[in-house]
Write an enzyme that holds these catalytic residues in place. Structure first.
Site, short mmCIF file in Angstrom:
data_model
loop_
_atom_site.label_atom_id
_atom_site.label_comp_id
_atom_site.label_asym_id
_atom_site.label_seq_id
_atom_site.Cartn_x
_atom_site.Cartn_y
_atom_site.Cartn_z
CB THR A 64 -5.17 -13.61 -1.86
OG1 THR A 64 -6.32 -14.11 -2.54
CG2 THR A 64 -4.43 -14.75 -1.18
CG ASP A 65 -7.10 -7.72 -4.32
OD1 ASP A 65 -8.25 -8.02 -4.69
OD2 ASP A 65 -6.71 -6.54 -4.29
CE1 TYR A 66 -13.09 -11.22 -8.28
CE2 TYR A 66 -11.62 -12.34 -9.79
CZ TYR A 66 -12.90 -12.05 -9.37
OH TYR A 66 -13.98 -12.57 -10.03
CB ALA A 104 -3.46 -12.16 -5.04
#
Length: 765
Positions: free
Chosen positions: A289-291, A293
């Site tokens: 995932t992104d930060y 997310a």
């Protein structure tokens, strides 16, 4: 009653009949790796498997406000699979020693970082790199970045960003390759190759992480993290191909996007992560995932942390960045039957496979070499390459009466808030740059001209009149000290210097953090206080060169009408300053061409060259016609079209020669054009090939880039440039999402940008 288009799409996806499903045969499984990981996983508890799915930050937060706590304790308890934002062999070795000496199964960690456009040696921002139109150079930047970052202990980079963006309000347009599908796809391939090389287990490689999957660059209103909504046909034809190109190039990991797609956020989107990415495209790596997310799905309205963590795992996400939802809730979800052990096992296996491919099980410390860190970072060769590439990224937007290049003589008044700030030269997303050692433009000019030119420097204006806005625009160590005297006094000081000078160089535009993540803008003009300074400088009657710093297309209509010379230098990296001097004084002839359209007015945004026609198109050459698709106040034309860029020389194009007027599927034709350097200095030209499908089963773009070649010509020299066109170049996704080339009439265009082109016609039989 007709079937829903989404039911048709679902059936197509399951059957695998789209062009995206036409992938290379998957090589035989690595039996040694499979056996090793199977034996390891047989020893692992559920808690240890969940630990492998947890990615924590080992330093300061870089893209969010959350920071991981008790990292060392979590490593020792087997609750961490990877760390990012931790660098240097010493720190990484310390963390790795805990993992391999103080945990039960001694599983090594993976170490990632946002190595976006270089590591310590920083290259131009990606939008600037794309402006070189030189794939070999772009690949070289990734190779150098991998060598430097791996020398500092890293083995994973959150790059390349391949999001298509046609909206300059979106700050992260600076981090991608622009608006075009074809060019972005070609760049995605070479970036992956540059990072990963031909063998990930080599000590000087980085595993690539392609982001942001998917459609992140189409955020509504150009506002970061906002929702995205588009048709499946636009998605497949225009936005998905660069991600697919990176997957086909062998990218080891994928990062989820923040936005939703068809109402489901990417991080919880099973259609996106499983049906498309894995079943259609055959992706074998892991998804991170992104930060935060996963936890952000709560604000999307999908449930509490336990619920959204289960949704993400089931969608096809393997690693949770910072949220720690996988670590802390999936065990409970397993007991409650909300996820399966098979789903946890699959995610764990993919993370372990990445570590195996990187050679970490063989030698967990292979990237912790103090000697490499001393000898392979910021080398003279790397810095020289950075200077050469930066110079090739700059785009000459205007050069009235050949004001540029400047002579290495006389007196120059260097004015502007960006004239003496080394910290802003590397641009956004240069988290590893040594800002204190990056020369400013003032220093770069002095280094290049020595005592041949007298340089009079003055601030001229603050970056932005609003002090609070300027503070937001100069974060992360990119401060530009404010002058609290009156605007009139600051400008007068610049005018006093200008009176003593032969020429004025105005260093204006954006600071580095006015573009990038969470840096969306509604006003795309140069800040008003800078524009007032520029107007005052022009009134002196002295020749003015605007050195424009920007991470996005800006609205430069007034500047284009009034300033005699404009050189767009983006943010050129560690060696931006001397590279700018090289171009200003003619040691390098600029050859960059923009890869994102510059509008006349922000009201035209989103604006891009490959738009479709309408049923009421405006006639060519017309400015306005009632009941046609146009504006009352501004023409439809961009200020600078896609592919535009001038040179210190000029080029002429002959007529297009086609090898045949038609061809059949399976065959091809060749298009040739003679390009001549009609000026007085050697220069480089990007010859661009576009096509148009004149009649299709779906509406088709007015032009699509299908090829390009960058050539170098001496004064008076001519070269015949050839392109081969086959049916494969003419394919698109039709109403059933089948990847087809439809027989019929086509136009072919060759020229210097997407507007100024020669044309010919051919037929696909």
């Amino acid at each position: 009653m007709k079937k829903s288009i989404y039911l048709i799409i679902a059936a197509t996806l399951i059957s695998g009949s789209t062009g995206f499903a036409q992938k290379k045969a998957v090589p035989a499984a690595n039996k040694t790796m499979d056996t090793y990981i199977s034996r390891l996983m047989a020893k692992m508890t559920i808690e240890e498997k969940l630990g492998q799915l947890n990615l924590v930050t080992g330093g300061e937060a870089t893209t969010g406000s959350a920071v991981s706590a008790d990292v060392e304790g979590k490593i020792q308890r087997g609750q961490v699979g990877g760390i990012f934002s931790m660098t240097t062999p010493q720190r990484i070795r310390k963390a790795q020693e805990i993992a391999v000496h103080k945990t039960r199964l001694k599983i090594p960690l993976i170490f990632g970082q946002d190595v976006i456009h270089g590591y310590k040696t920083v290259f131009p921002i990606p939008l600037g790199l794309a402006a070189t139109w030189d794939l070999a150079l772009i690949e070289k930047t990734a190779r150098i970045a991998a060598t430097e970052a791996s020398a500092d202990g890293l083995n994973w980079t959150f790059s390349p960003m391949v999001d298509i963006s046609r909206d300059a309000r979106w700050g992260r347009i600076s981090e991608g390759s622009g608006e075009d599908t074809y060019l972005s796809s070609e760049i995605a391939k070479v970036m992956v190759k540059g990072y990963q090389g031909d063998d990930l287990s080599k000590y000087n490689t980085l595993m690539a992480c392609v982001k942001h999957f998917a459609l992140y660059g189409a955020a509504e209103s150009g506002r970061d993290y906002n929702t995205t909504d588009m048709s499946m046909h636009r998605m497949y034809n225009e936005y998905l191909p660069p991600y697919k190109a990176a997957v086909d190039a062998g990218a080891g990991s994928i990062m989820t996007a923040f936005n939703d797609i068809n109402g489901v956020p990417a991080t919880a989107n099973k259609w996106l992560m499983t049906d498309l990415l894995r079943k259609q495209w055959g992706f074998k790596g892991f998804v991170v995932t992104d930060y935060t997310a996963v936890s952000e799905l709560i604000d999307h309205g999908l449930g509490d942390l336990q619920a959204v963590s289960a949704l993400s795992l089931k969608a096809g996400v393997e690693m949770d960045m910072v949220s720690e939802g996988f670590l802390n809730t999936l065990g409970k979800s397993l007991k409650e039957g909300k996820v399966t052990e098979a789903q946890i096992n699959n995610a764990c296996r993919l993370v372990l496979e990445a570590k195996y491919k990187l050679g970490l099980f063989e030698d967990p410390f292979r990237y912790c070499n103090d000697e490499r860190a001393k000898n392979e970072i910021l080398t003279p060769a790397n810095l020289q390459t950075a200077r050469e590439i930066a110079a090739q990224s700059f785009v000459l937007l205007k050069n009235q009466n050949n004001l540029l290049p400047l002579k290495k003589a006389g007196t120059i008044a260097l004015v502007g808030p960006l004239a003496n700030t080394g910290s802003n030269m590397p641009g956004t997303w240069s988290v590893n740059a040594e800002l204190n050692n990056t020369p400013s433009l003032l220093q770069g000019l002095k280094a290049v001209v020595g005592d041949k030119v007298k340089i009079l420097h003055s601030l001229g204006s603050n970056l932005i009149e609003d002090a609070a806005y300027q503070e937001r625009a100069t974060m992360f160590g990119r401060e530009i000290p404010r002058d609290n005297r009156s605007e009139e006094v600051i400008i007068q000081e610049a005018l006093d210097n200008a009176k003593k000078a032969d020429v004025i160089v105005a260093a204006l535009g954006e600071s580095s953090e006015m573009s990038g993540e969470a840096s969306s803008r509604t006003d795309l003009e140069i800040p008003a206080v800078q524009k007032r300074l520029l107007a005052a400088l022009l009134k002196t009657g002295k020749p003015v060169v605007l050195v424009l710093f920007t991470g996005r297309p800006l609205v430069l209509t007034w500047e284009h009408e009034n300033v005699p010379a404009i050189l767009n230098v983006w943010f050129g990296g560690t060696q931006a300053a001397p590279a700018i001097a090289d171009v200003l004084f003619g040691d390098v002839n600029p050859s960059g061409k923009i890869t994102a359209t510059f509008p006349q007015h922000v009201g035209q945004v989103p604006i891009y060259y490959s738009h479709k026609s309408t049923g009421r198109p405006l006639a060519e050459g017309k400015w306005f016609s009632k009941f046609r698709s146009n504006y009352l106040d501004v023409s439809n034309d961009p200020l600078y079209p896609f592919g535009y860029g001038l040179s210190y020389t000029t080029f002429s194009y002959g007529d297009i020669k086609l090898s045949a007027p038609s061809f059949k599927a399976g065959g091809s034709i060749t298009a040739q054009v003679t390009v001549t350097n009609t000026g007085k200095v050697e220069g480089k030209e990007v010859v661009q090939l576009y096509t148009r499908d004149l009649v299709g089963s779906l509406t088709r773009p007015v032009k699509e880039l299908k090829g390009f070649q960058k050539i170098s010509l001496k004064p008076g020299e001519s070269k015949e440039v050839s392109f081969t066109i086959s049916a494969e170049d003419l394919k698109f996704y039709n109403a059933e999402l089948q990847y087809v080339a439809e027989p019929g009439d086509f136009q072919l265009f060759l020229g210097t940008n997407s507007r100024d082109l020669k044309s010919a016609e051919f037929k696909l039989m």
